[in-house]
Design a protein around this motif. Structure first.
Motif, mmCIF file in Angstrom:
data_model
loop_
_atom_site.group_PDB
_atom_site.id
_atom_site.type_symbol
_atom_site.label_atom_id
_atom_site.label_comp_id
_atom_site.label_asym_id
_atom_site.label_seq_id
_atom_site.Cartn_x
_atom_site.Cartn_y
_atom_site.Cartn_z
ATOM 1 N N TRP A 91 4.840 -44.070 -19.052
ATOM 2 C CA TRP A 91 4.904 -42.830 -19.834
ATOM 3 C C TRP A 91 3.956 -42.859 -21.020
ATOM 4 C CZ3 TRP A 91 6.234 -39.146 -16.980
ATOM 5 C CH2 TRP A 91 7.083 -39.389 -15.901
ATOM 6 N N THR A 92 3.560 -44.044 -21.465
ATOM 7 C CA THR A 92 2.502 -44.141 -22.473
ATOM 8 C C THR A 92 1.192 -43.620 -21.888
ATOM 9 O OG1 THR A 92 3.538 -46.007 -23.616
ATOM 10 C CG2 THR A 92 1.160 -45.749 -23.907
ATOM 11 N N SER A 93 0.914 -43.999 -20.640
ATOM 12 C CA SER A 93 -0.304 -43.516 -19.974
ATOM 13 C C SER A 93 -0.261 -42.007 -19.792
ATOM 14 C CB SER A 93 -0.477 -44.219 -18.626
ATOM 15 O OG SER A 93 -0.701 -45.597 -18.820
ATOM 16 N N VAL A 94 0.910 -41.479 -19.476
ATOM 17 C CA VAL A 94 1.054 -40.030 -19.328
ATOM 18 C C VAL A 94 0.838 -39.350 -20.679
ATOM 19 C CG1 VAL A 94 2.663 -38.160 -18.763
ATOM 20 C CG2 VAL A 94 2.514 -40.178 -17.279
ATOM 21 N N GLN A 95 1.413 -39.892 -21.742
ATOM 22 C CA GLN A 95 1.205 -39.324 -23.080
ATOM 23 C C GLN A 95 -0.274 -39.405 -23.457
ATOM 24 O OE1 GLN A 95 3.676 -37.798 -25.197
ATOM 25 N NE2 GLN A 95 1.801 -37.142 -26.199
ATOM 26 N N ALA A 96 -0.946 -40.472 -23.042
ATOM 27 C CA ALA A 96 -2.375 -40.631 -23.333
ATOM 28 C C ALA A 96 -3.214 -39.584 -22.604
ATOM 29 C CB ALA A 96 -2.848 -42.037 -22.958
ATOM 30 N N TYR A 97 -2.690 -39.017 -21.532
ATOM 31 C CA TYR A 97 -3.401 -37.916 -20.873
ATOM 32 C C TYR A 97 -3.583 -36.771 -21.863
ATOM 33 C CZ TYR A 97 -4.790 -34.498 -17.378
ATOM 34 O OH TYR A 97 -5.500 -33.563 -16.667
ATOM 35 N N ASN A 98 -2.618 -36.586 -22.747
ATOM 36 C CA ASN A 98 -2.690 -35.529 -23.764
ATOM 37 C C ASN A 98 -3.380 -36.003 -25.044
ATOM 38 O OD1 ASN A 98 -0.984 -34.205 -26.278
ATOM 39 N ND2 ASN A 98 -1.491 -32.714 -24.684
ATOM 40 N N PHE A 99 -3.117 -37.243 -25.460
ATOM 41 C CA PHE A 99 -3.604 -37.762 -26.740
ATOM 42 C C PHE A 99 -4.970 -38.434 -26.661
ATOM 43 C CE2 PHE A 99 0.661 -38.740 -29.120
ATOM 44 C CZ PHE A 99 0.774 -37.420 -29.477
ATOM 45 N N GLY A 100 -5.337 -38.944 -25.504
ATOM 46 C CA GLY A 100 -6.552 -39.742 -25.371
ATOM 47 C C GLY A 100 -6.216 -41.217 -25.230
ATOM 48 N N LEU A 101 -7.196 -41.980 -24.798
ATOM 49 C CA LEU A 101 -6.994 -43.389 -24.453
ATOM 50 C C LEU A 101 -6.568 -44.264 -25.625
ATOM 51 C CD1 LEU A 101 -10.027 -43.881 -22.038
ATOM 52 C CD2 LEU A 101 -7.619 -43.569 -21.416
ATOM 53 N N ASN A 102 -6.968 -43.932 -26.848
ATOM 54 C CA ASN A 102 -6.604 -44.776 -27.991
ATOM 55 C C ASN A 102 -5.101 -44.881 -28.190
ATOM 56 O OD1 ASN A 102 -9.190 -45.569 -28.634
ATOM 57 N ND2 ASN A 102 -9.539 -43.815 -29.972
ATOM 58 N N TYR A 103 -4.368 -43.899 -27.690
ATOM 59 C CA TYR A 103 -2.908 -43.972 -27.815
ATOM 60 C C TYR A 103 -2.351 -45.195 -27.083
ATOM 61 C CZ TYR A 103 2.017 -42.688 -27.856
ATOM 62 O OH TYR A 103 3.377 -42.691 -28.046
ATOM 63 N N ILE A 104 -2.966 -45.588 -26.003
ATOM 64 C CA ILE A 104 -2.506 -46.759 -25.242
ATOM 65 C C ILE A 104 -2.611 -48.008 -26.106
ATOM 66 C CG2 ILE A 104 -3.014 -48.231 -23.243
ATOM 67 C CD1 ILE A 104 -3.777 -45.551 -21.775
ATOM 68 N N TYR A 105 -3.724 -48.174 -26.807
ATOM 69 C CA TYR A 105 -3.868 -49.333 -27.697
ATOM 70 C C TYR A 105 -2.844 -49.279 -28.826
ATOM 71 C CZ TYR A 105 -8.338 -49.851 -25.282
ATOM 72 O OH TYR A 105 -9.308 -49.990 -24.329
ATOM 73 N N TYR A 106 -2.627 -48.096 -29.350
ATOM 74 C CA TYR A 106 -1.659 -47.884 -30.437
ATOM 75 C C TYR A 106 -0.265 -48.351 -30.004
ATOM 76 C CZ TYR A 106 0.822 -45.229 -34.119
ATOM 77 O OH TYR A 106 1.610 -44.842 -35.179
ATOM 78 N N VAL A 107 0.160 -47.934 -28.813
ATOM 79 C CA VAL A 107 1.487 -48.308 -28.313
ATOM 80 C C VAL A 107 1.527 -49.790 -27.961
ATOM 81 C CG1 VAL A 107 3.190 -47.916 -26.476
ATOM 82 C CG2 VAL A 107 2.035 -45.968 -27.549
ATOM 83 N N SER A 108 0.450 -50.298 -27.413
ATOM 84 C CA SER A 108 0.395 -51.712 -27.045
ATOM 85 C C SER A 108 0.665 -52.610 -28.247
ATOM 86 C CB SER A 108 -0.979 -52.037 -26.450
ATOM 87 O OG SER A 108 -1.078 -53.399 -26.126
ATOM 88 N N GLU A 109 0.211 -52.185 -29.405
ATOM 89 C CA GLU A 109 0.403 -52.957 -30.635
ATOM 90 C C GLU A 109 1.767 -52.716 -31.279
ATOM 91 O OE1 GLU A 109 -2.894 -51.559 -32.930
ATOM 92 O OE2 GLU A 109 -4.363 -52.621 -31.693
ATOM 93 N N ARG A 110 2.564 -51.798 -30.713
ATOM 94 C CA ARG A 110 3.824 -51.404 -31.340
ATOM 95 C C ARG A 110 4.998 -51.438 -30.357
ATOM 96 N NH1 ARG A 110 -0.388 -49.231 -33.634
ATOM 97 N NH2 ARG A 110 -0.452 -48.929 -35.885
ATOM 98 N N GLY A 111 5.022 -52.396 -29.486
ATOM 99 C CA GLY A 111 6.186 -52.580 -28.638
ATOM 100 C C GLY A 111 6.020 -52.219 -27.175
ATOM 101 N N GLN A 112 4.915 -51.601 -26.796
ATOM 102 C CA GLN A 112 4.539 -51.347 -25.409
ATOM 103 C C GLN A 112 5.292 -50.227 -24.700
ATOM 104 O OE1 GLN A 112 4.886 -55.493 -24.241
ATOM 105 N NE2 GLN A 112 2.657 -55.577 -24.088
ATOM 106 N N ASN A 113 6.136 -49.486 -25.404
ATOM 107 C CA ASN A 113 6.844 -48.352 -24.815
ATOM 108 C C ASN A 113 6.724 -47.140 -25.725
ATOM 109 O OD1 ASN A 113 8.136 -49.598 -22.416
ATOM 110 N ND2 ASN A 113 9.103 -50.871 -23.977
ATOM 111 N N THR A 114 6.343 -46.024 -25.133
ATOM 112 C CA THR A 114 6.233 -44.813 -25.922
ATOM 113 C C THR A 114 7.614 -44.236 -26.211
ATOM 114 O OG1 THR A 114 5.012 -42.751 -26.169
ATOM 115 C CG2 THR A 114 6.024 -43.147 -24.015
ATOM 116 N N SER A 115 7.669 -43.416 -27.213
ATOM 117 C CA SER A 115 8.881 -42.662 -27.560
ATOM 118 C C SER A 115 8.399 -41.412 -28.286
ATOM 119 C CB SER A 115 9.800 -43.476 -28.474
ATOM 120 O OG SER A 115 9.167 -43.712 -29.727
ATOM 121 N N ILE A 116 9.264 -40.441 -28.405
ATOM 122 C CA ILE A 116 8.878 -39.242 -29.158
ATOM 123 C C ILE A 116 8.555 -39.616 -30.599
ATOM 124 C CG2 ILE A 116 9.692 -37.029 -30.073
ATOM 125 C CD1 ILE A 116 11.169 -36.617 -27.437
#
Length: 176
Positions: A89-114
């Motif tokens: 779901w981080t990858s899905v959110q990155a579809y909207n936010f762009g690829l940098n969101y994946i790195y952001y989440v990777s550094e903060r626990g590896q799971n997206t949330s609202i």
């Protein structure tokens, strides 16, 4: 809702072919859910993929081109997400936010949330795209109204995006 499910099924053959080409055929429901989330009335860019392909809106000239560009970008987000060990779901959110969101989440626990997506929208995306004042606008979707009264940050993407797509995946599964 059934109307939306039926409408997206007209692209089943193309979705199957293109997703196999990019080796993400197991994510066809997510692709359809993105189309349901992104398609706007009378717009050929059914996956809103012009920005990921051309860097600006309005350059996609056909539904086929939108599918090709959108599925290619989704494949890119999934591949990067897997290499960074984040949830799908981080990858899905990155579809909207762009690829940098994946790195952001990777550094903060590896799971997206609202909450994490909102923080990225507010602290990274909106300011980087010119909204230094963090201006918000009304977003009248039920989940947004319950979460924060119905607001998003101008130029900050949609931090509810992964949940919207996840909801459409459930609808697709319900109708199948």
């Amino acid at each position: 809702m059934k109307k939306k499910v039926t409408a997206v099924s007209k692209w089943d053959t193309d979705i199957e072919r293109i997703s196999k080409e990019y080796e993400i055929e197991q994510y066809q429901d997510i692709i359809k859910a993105i189309i349901m989330t992104e398609s706007k009335k009378d717009n050929v860019d059914i996956m809103q993929s012009s920005e990921s392909r051309y860097g600006s809106t309005g350059n996609i000239k056909s539904e086929e081109e939108s599918l090709e560009a959108g599925i290619a970008f989704l494949a890119e987000t999934i591949e990067l997400g897997e290499s960074e060990h984040v949830d799908l779901w981080t990858s899905v959110q990155a579809y909207n936010f762009g690829l940098n969101y994946i790195y952001y989440v990777s550094e903060r626990g590896q799971n997206t949330s609202i909450e994490l997506a909102e923080k990225y929208s507010k602290e990274v995306l909106a300011p980087n795209l010119g909204n230094e004042e963090l201006t918000m606008y009304t977003y009248r979707m039920p989940h947004a109204i319950f979460y924060n009264g119905g607001h998003l940050y101008k130029n900050g993407g949609n931090f509810f995006y992964a949940d919207l797509v996840r909801g459409y995946v459930k609808v697709l599964n319900w109708f199948s």
